[in-house]
Scaffold this motif. Structure first.
Motif, mmCIF file in Angstrom:
data_model
loop_
_atom_site.group_PDB
_atom_site.id
_atom_site.type_symbol
_atom_site.label_atom_id
_atom_site.label_comp_id
_atom_site.label_asym_id
_atom_site.label_seq_id
_atom_site.Cartn_x
_atom_site.Cartn_y
_atom_site.Cartn_z
ATOM 1 N N UNK A 165 0.605 -1.311 -0.076
ATOM 2 C CA UNK A 165 -0.222 -0.064 0.018
ATOM 3 C C UNK A 165 0.946 1.331 -0.097
ATOM 4 N N UNK A 166 1.928 1.183 0.805
ATOM 5 C CA UNK A 166 2.663 2.310 0.782
ATOM 6 C C UNK A 166 3.398 2.725 -0.696
ATOM 7 N N UNK A 167 3.735 1.657 -1.161
ATOM 8 C CA UNK A 167 4.421 1.810 -2.633
ATOM 9 C C UNK A 167 3.176 2.336 -3.698
ATOM 10 N N UNK A 168 2.164 1.708 -3.641
ATOM 11 C CA UNK A 168 1.119 1.762 -4.695
ATOM 12 C C UNK A 168 0.387 3.210 -4.549
ATOM 13 N N UNK A 169 0.012 3.480 -3.222
ATOM 14 C CA UNK A 169 -0.825 4.575 -2.705
ATOM 15 C C UNK A 169 -0.140 5.596 -2.047
ATOM 16 N N UNK A 170 1.135 5.541 -1.571
ATOM 17 C CA UNK A 170 1.657 6.648 -0.837
ATOM 18 C C UNK A 170 1.120 6.745 0.429
ATOM 19 N N UNK A 171 0.485 5.833 1.016
ATOM 20 C CA UNK A 171 -0.295 6.200 2.124
ATOM 21 C C UNK A 171 0.616 6.380 3.477
ATOM 22 N N UNK A 172 1.994 6.273 3.229
ATOM 23 C CA UNK A 172 2.965 6.569 4.437
ATOM 24 C C UNK A 172 2.853 8.028 4.608
ATOM 25 N N UNK A 173 2.709 8.786 3.661
ATOM 26 C CA UNK A 173 2.898 10.205 3.534
ATOM 27 C C UNK A 173 1.748 10.960 4.516
ATOM 28 N N UNK A 174 0.512 10.156 4.284
ATOM 29 C CA UNK A 174 -0.689 10.657 5.223
ATOM 30 C C UNK A 174 -0.401 10.790 6.653
ATOM 31 N N UNK A 175 0.639 9.988 7.118
ATOM 32 C CA UNK A 175 0.963 9.851 8.375
ATOM 33 C C UNK A 175 2.057 10.424 8.916
ATOM 34 N N UNK A 176 3.013 11.250 7.731
ATOM 35 C CA UNK A 176 4.099 11.965 8.213
ATOM 36 C C UNK A 176 3.913 13.194 8.927
ATOM 37 N N UNK A 177 5.051 13.692 10.046
ATOM 38 C CA UNK A 177 4.922 15.014 10.522
ATOM 39 C C UNK A 177 5.503 16.003 9.346
ATOM 40 N N UNK A 178 4.730 16.844 9.030
ATOM 41 C CA UNK A 178 5.013 17.801 7.979
ATOM 42 C C UNK A 178 4.834 19.269 8.649
ATOM 43 N N UNK A 179 4.968 19.171 10.173
ATOM 44 C CA UNK A 179 5.149 20.776 10.665
ATOM 45 C C UNK A 179 6.611 21.033 10.655
ATOM 46 N N UNK A 180 6.831 22.197 10.791
ATOM 47 C CA UNK A 180 5.884 23.367 10.813
ATOM 48 C C UNK A 180 5.616 23.836 9.295
ATOM 49 N N UNK A 181 4.591 24.627 9.161
ATOM 50 C CA UNK A 181 4.234 25.120 7.890
ATOM 51 C C UNK A 181 5.376 25.674 7.023
ATOM 52 N N UNK A 182 5.303 25.478 5.686
ATOM 53 C CA UNK A 182 6.503 26.202 4.847
ATOM 54 C C UNK A 182 5.809 27.024 3.746
ATOM 55 N N UNK A 183 4.470 27.058 3.500
ATOM 56 C CA UNK A 183 3.920 28.012 2.500
ATOM 57 C C UNK A 183 4.454 29.441 2.649
ATOM 58 N N UNK A 184 4.363 29.812 3.776
ATOM 59 C CA UNK A 184 4.506 31.396 4.265
ATOM 60 C C UNK A 184 6.202 31.576 3.777
ATOM 61 N N UNK A 185 6.903 30.733 3.700
ATOM 62 C CA UNK A 185 8.403 30.832 3.206
ATOM 63 C C UNK A 185 8.766 30.639 1.851
ATOM 64 N N UNK A 186 7.734 30.227 1.140
ATOM 65 C CA UNK A 186 7.737 30.154 -0.416
ATOM 66 C C UNK A 186 8.523 31.537 -0.983
ATOM 67 N N UNK A 187 8.161 32.582 -0.631
ATOM 68 C CA UNK A 187 8.883 33.980 -1.221
ATOM 69 C C UNK A 187 10.347 33.714 -1.027
ATOM 70 N N UNK A 188 10.838 32.886 -0.155
ATOM 71 C CA UNK A 188 12.343 32.943 0.197
ATOM 72 C C UNK A 188 12.932 32.279 -1.137
ATOM 73 N N UNK A 189 12.364 31.398 -1.854
ATOM 74 C CA UNK A 189 13.023 30.923 -3.031
ATOM 75 C C UNK A 189 13.518 31.365 -3.965
#
Length: 280
Positions: free
Chosen positions: A198-222
């Motif tokens: 399931x992890x390989x076919x559907x990427x379900x592992x990503x749904x349980x991943x710690x993705x904090x802190x947010x990064x959207x506000x940092x996009x202007x730094x790119x």
């Protein structure tokens, strides 16, 4: 296909083109086969060394426990930078698709010296879960269809491939291509245990991943040249998500693939190749 040790993490990779050519690094979403062969071959033919790779807990990369990942989104971003360094040749053009696009955003923000350009395909700038008010969420009718399906017997290669083909049809992707890719993913998966498949076919592992802190506000730094690519018909991450990323990153170019959904169709490979190379 082989593996590379990137600061203690084993990552499955496949290389195309001249070893000494400028590096284009393709982060899988979650496996490397999210990137079509035709794109890898076309970029290599245009004088690039193309390396696509599996994220952790997929393909040939380090697999521990896909049901409870003990690493974070930022660890996956560090993997990308470490792999670019291990492969050598200077800063890489980093590209990410789907969840790999989230990894790529954070990688360029956290490790700017490792990368010379950025391509983001079919992704968004917030982690799994509730989206920001200005971003379109998954198409709910599509999600109901996807999640109403009975899971396949993960030990049965043909059942898994058929399941992927049916899902592709719901999403608006090519079911024949999805069937073939799912069969290849099944063949590369380390074992037939359902959580690993399931992890390989559907990427379900990503749904349980710690993705904090947010990064959207940092996009202007790119600061690296950036290309944002999105399928007009993508119901999983509707095109407004890509448009928002393109607005947030200074100078980013937006390429909308009018006939595409979540996958990169072979018919778009030429246009995408040209757009990627124009960043360099």
């Amino acid at each position: 296909m082989t593996t590379v040790n990137a600061r203690g993490i084993v990552l499955g990779i496949e290389s195309f083109g001249d070893h000494d050519a400028p590096l284009v690094l393709l982060a899988g979403g979650t496996t490397m086969l999210s990137w079509p062969d035709a794109l890898c071959e076309r970029l290599a033919a245009e004088g690039r060394r193309v390396v696509r790779y599996d994220l952790r807990d997929s393909g040939e990369s380090t697999t521990t426990d896909p049901t409870a990942p003990a690493y974070t989104l930022r660890d996956l971003a560090t993997d990308a930078a470490a792999l670019a360094d291990a492969l050598g040749g200077g800063p890489a053009h980093l590209a990410g698709i789907g969840v790999g696009g989230m990894v790529a955003q954070v990688a360029v923000l956290d490790h700017p010296d490792a990368f010379s350009a950025l391509t983001l395909v079919g992704t968004r700038a917030v982690a799994p879960g509730p989206v920001d008010e200005d971003l379109p969420d998954h198409d709910q009718a599509t999600m109901r269809q996807l999640f109403a399906r009975v899971m396949p017997d993960w030990t049965d290669r043909e059942a898994v491939a058929a399941f992927a083909a049916a899902g592709a049809e719901i999403l608006g992707d090519d079911p024949v291509a999805a069937h073939a890719t799912a069969a290849r993913i099944w063949d590369r998966t380390p074992g037939t245990a359902p959580p690993v498949q399931m992890a390989n076919q559907m990427g379900v592992v990503f749904a349980g991943l710690d993705c904090e802190p947010r990064w959207r506000e940092r996009l202007p730094e790119i600061e690296v040249p950036t290309l944002v690519v999105h399928g007009r018909r993508n119901p999983f991450f509707p095109v407004g998500n890509g448009e928002a990323i393109a607005r947030d990153i200074p100078g980013a170019r937006m390429l909308v693939l009018e006939e595409a959904a979540t996958a990169i169709p072979d018919a778009a490979v030429g246009e995408l190749t040209e757009a990627m190379l124009s960043l360099e």
